[in-house]
Design a protein around this motif. Structure first.
Motif, PDB file in Angstrom:
ATOM      1  N   LEU A   1       0.846  -1.198   0.000  1.00 22.28           N
ATOM      2  CA  LEU A   1       0.000   0.000   0.000  1.00 22.28           C
ATOM      3  C   LEU A   1       0.877   1.241   0.000  1.00 22.28           C
ATOM      4  O   LEU A   1       1.449   1.601   1.040  1.00 22.28           O
ATOM      5  CB  LEU A   1      -0.922  -0.006   1.219  1.00 22.28           C
ATOM      6  N   PRO A   2       1.015   1.940  -1.129  1.00 24.25           N
ATOM      7  CA  PRO A   2       1.892   3.119  -1.187  1.00 24.25           C
ATOM      8  C   PRO A   2       1.552   4.189  -0.162  1.00 24.25           C
ATOM      9  O   PRO A   2       2.450   4.869   0.337  1.00 24.25           O
ATOM     10  CB  PRO A   2       1.693   3.625  -2.623  1.00 24.25           C
ATOM     11  N   VAL A   3       0.263   4.345   0.156  1.00 26.88           N
ATOM     12  CA  VAL A   3      -0.102   5.383   1.119  1.00 26.88           C
ATOM     13  C   VAL A   3       0.519   5.099   2.487  1.00 26.88           C
ATOM     14  O   VAL A   3       0.697   6.024   3.295  1.00 26.88           O
ATOM     15  CB  VAL A   3      -1.633   5.517   1.222  1.00 26.88           C
ATOM     16  N   LEU A   4       0.888   3.843   2.743  1.00 28.97           N
ATOM     17  CA  LEU A   4       1.570   3.499   3.992  1.00 28.97           C
ATOM     18  C   LEU A   4       3.080   3.383   3.787  1.00 28.97           C
ATOM     19  O   LEU A   4       3.855   3.969   4.534  1.00 28.97           O
ATOM     20  CB  LEU A   4       1.029   2.188   4.555  1.00 28.97           C
ATOM     21  N   SER A   5       3.503   2.628   2.785  1.00 27.96           N
ATOM     22  CA  SER A   5       4.937   2.397   2.593  1.00 27.96           C
ATOM     23  C   SER A   5       5.673   3.692   2.253  1.00 27.96           C
ATOM     24  O   SER A   5       6.852   3.850   2.596  1.00 27.96           O
ATOM     25  CB  SER A   5       5.161   1.362   1.486  1.00 27.96           C
ATOM     26  N   ILE A   6       5.003   4.622   1.589  1.00 24.33           N
ATOM     27  CA  ILE A   6       5.594   5.922   1.258  1.00 24.33           C
ATOM     28  C   ILE A   6       5.026   7.014   2.163  1.00 24.33           C
ATOM     29  O   ILE A   6       5.748   7.902   2.617  1.00 24.33           O
ATOM     30  CB  ILE A   6       5.341   6.269  -0.218  1.00 24.33           C
ATOM     31  N   GLY A   7       3.737   6.927   2.456  1.00 24.37           N
ATOM     32  CA  GLY A   7       3.087   7.973   3.243  1.00 24.37           C
ATOM     33  C   GLY A   7       3.609   8.073   4.664  1.00 24.37           C
ATOM     34  O   GLY A   7       3.764   9.187   5.195  1.00 24.37           O
ATOM     35  N   LEU A   8       3.893   6.929   5.307  1.00 23.51           N
ATOM     36  CA  LEU A   8       4.382   6.983   6.689  1.00 23.51           C
ATOM     37  C   LEU A   8       5.744   7.688   6.798  1.00 23.51           C
ATOM     38  O   LEU A   8       5.930   8.524   7.688  1.00 23.51           O
ATOM     39  CB  LEU A   8       4.454   5.576   7.278  1.00 23.51           C
ATOM     40  N   PRO A   9       6.721   7.383   5.922  1.00 23.62           N
ATOM     41  CA  PRO A   9       7.983   8.136   5.993  1.00 23.62           C
ATOM     42  C   PRO A   9       7.803   9.623   5.733  1.00 23.62           C
ATOM     43  O   PRO A   9       8.480  10.451   6.346  1.00 23.62           O
ATOM     44  CB  PRO A   9       8.844   7.477   4.906  1.00 23.62           C
TER      45      PRO A   9
END
Length: 345
Positions: A305-313
């Motif tokens: 899930l990009p919104v998590l794998s990228i969004g969290l950082p």
């Protein structure tokens, strides 16, 4: 609109040399590992664990989600909880759009910072960890570590296992402010968040962003714990101050327990552990009253899930820029010279 403003980029660029000074200095603190081990033991001792005997009769609701699904949902809650204090509510269309713009602006500007972002910034993290360990040890030393718990913790094992399984859901409900029909509210929020487009980041860029966020977080914690401006003082001065705290803590262990730091670890290992941090009255009551409908959802893993794998950082970087440098993400166009149009917005 939200963006990683060019003014914030300029300020960060001026700060990077101070952060990166750690890459060329030896920051070895020989007692760090022992301090950490002792601090973790004291955190888990649970001195003063006095559960209500009636709790053993509580029937907790059952959670139908597996651990992986719960981890993914918890990550969504963490993302929202990180951005909300910065003025971006990811559960609303406006907030989702703002976060997408913020992510795109960071993706566009981060490569321009360069300046060795891949450098090892771990010295700041090491210093912060040492300070936190010292604080935890001193708090533990203030307790009567020799006092018995006065109860058989093994009799509470089933109760504690059930409660611990519900703690992630309790945290999620609290972070997202869910009430009533939890499943329906959560589904609506996730629909909005899953629709947030994320830019592409190389693994190296994500690693650099995580390293930078970790260092900024450590600086913010050092500032708060020592009441200083760590980056203004510089790494050598901060290291000396932390070393003083370490030596004072070692002395406190010696004077309170009559043991060296190394001997204190096996001493504490023999003491009975108590789950004070888990079985608080508030946690028990919240878990008992939790209304959990059947949620047999197929939840993807976080990396997919990009919104998590990228969004969290991205969220972590935004939060730590605010905490350490008081740099806020712009929530509206800059007056006089905003270059967002040149970035494609």
């Amino acid at each position: 609109m939200a963006c990683f403003c060019k003014e914030s980029v300029s300020t960060l660029a001026l700060t990077l040399p101070s952060l990166q000074a750690a890459a060329t200095m030896s920051m070895s603190l020989s007692l760090t590992d022992q301090l950490g081990a002792l601090a973790r033991m004291m955190l888990n001792l649970g001195v003063g664990f006095n559960p209500d005997p009636s709790w053993l009769g509580i029937s907790f609701p059952s959670l139908s989600l597996n651990a992986g699904a719960m981890a993914t949902l918890s990550a969504f809650a963490q993302l929202q909880a990180t951005m909300a204090p910065l003025g971006i509510d990811l559960t609303t269309p406006a907030g989702a759009s703002a976060f997408a713009q913020l992510a795109a602006s960071i993706a566009a500007r981060l490569p321009g910072l360069g300046l060795g972002l891949g450098a090892n910034l771990g010295a700041w993290t090491q210093l912060s960890a040492a300070l936190q360990a010292c604080a935890q040890i001193r708090a533990g030393l203030a307790l009567d570590l020799s006092a018995p718990l006065g109860l058989d913790v093994s009799a509470w094992s089933s109760f504690l296992m059930q409660l611990q399984m519900l703690l992630p859901m309790l945290s999620l409900v609290s972070q997202l402010g869910l009430t009533g029909n939890i499943a329906a509210q959560l589904a609506a929020m996730l629909k909005v968040m899953l629709g947030i487009p994320m830019p592409q980041f190389s693994p190296g860029s994500l690693s650099a962003m995580a390293s930078l966020s970790s260092a900024l977080s450590a600086v913010a914690q050092i500032n708060a714990m020592l009441g200083i401006n760590a980056l203004s003082l510089g790494l050598p001065a901060v290291q000396a101050m932390v070393q003083e705290q370490v030596q004072a803590t070692v002395g406190a262990v010696q004077s309170t327990l009559g043991l060296s730091l190394g001997a204190a670890i096996p001493f504490l290992a023999k003491l009975q552990l108590g789950p004070t941090m888990i079985a608080t009255p508030s946690n028990v009551m919240a878990a008992m009253n939790l209304q959990l409908p059947a949620m047999n959802w197929q939840v993807p893993a976080m990396p997919s899930l990009p919104v998590l794998s990228i969004g969290l950082p991205i969220a972590a970087l935004a939060a730590q820029l605010k905490a350490a440098l008081n740099l806020s993400m712009a929530l509206s166009p800059c007056m006089g010279g905003c270059d967002m149009a040149a970035l494609g917005f």
